[in-house]
Scaffold this motif. Sequence first.
Motif: not given
Length: 307
Positions: A33-40, A46-52
């Motif tokens: 659950p923690s890994l899921l929350l960290i990923g989402v 972070i990845v999306r902001s880099g792409w933007m």
Amino acid sequence: MTTATLTPATGRAAPPRDRRRMRFNPAYLYVAPSLLLIGVFIAEPIVRSGWMSLHDWTVGEQTHTWVGLGNYRELLGDERFRNSLMVTGLYTVVVTTGQVLGGLALALWLRRTTWLTSLLRSAFFFPTIASFAVVGVVWKFLLDPQVGLVNAWLEAAGLTGPGWLTDTKLALPTVMAVGIWKGAGFSMIVLLAALQGVPHTLVEAATLDGAGRWQRLRAVILPEIRPALLFTTVISTVTSLQLFDLVYVMTGGGPLFHTESIVAYLYQRGFVEFRLGYASAIAWVLFLLILAVSLLQLRIARHDDDE
């Protein structure tokens, strides 16, 4: 080379001892659950902001044009961004120094545990509990030229109170003073805990050798609490580089952009002008700046330890 052995029950060759079977570890279910929350909520943004940051991404437009490093090149010529960078750097240097040295002075002063020092520790630590927004609102009211208590006290003493947050020469120093006031209590608690761990035998030995108060501080106490000093310095630096709440509440970046930090400028570009691609580029520059400064501080501390 491993050899198989015969099992006494069946006489069959047993598998080699160094052959490990892949088994499912139930512990993964607890961290999933923690890994899921960290990923989402952390990794994906972070990845999306880099792409933007590599696009001309503006709210309301149907298409988002690929510009590569165009946003970053625009930042190099952005005078307002350079101003926010200078404001943030100056604020970070002054506030980090003030918080660490102020916390150290308070920790040395309140080192002995009595009912009075316990009360004073709580009083100095109390601002750390409050959020930056709450602190900003309180101090904006206290420093108000018309109804603020600070100028009222100055007038009662026969002095004329200045415009603390409207004067271009006083606005940034005022925000710095509030930042130091807010964070010194945290440094005090961390350094106070470190001081409690300094062996009394070392201090007594230095005293017997004729070392004065400042000599004991420089030669015995400071080397013993160096890890705590490094910790408070890094935490204060990272927090100061992300300055936003105090500026947004107290000055709004004014007067004349004299208190506009990097995050405040990011907010202006991203959530007022809706240039999300450009704001994402600012965010990544800030991230790299925080990473570089933190690594530099750790490297300096490690170099001092090696010596």
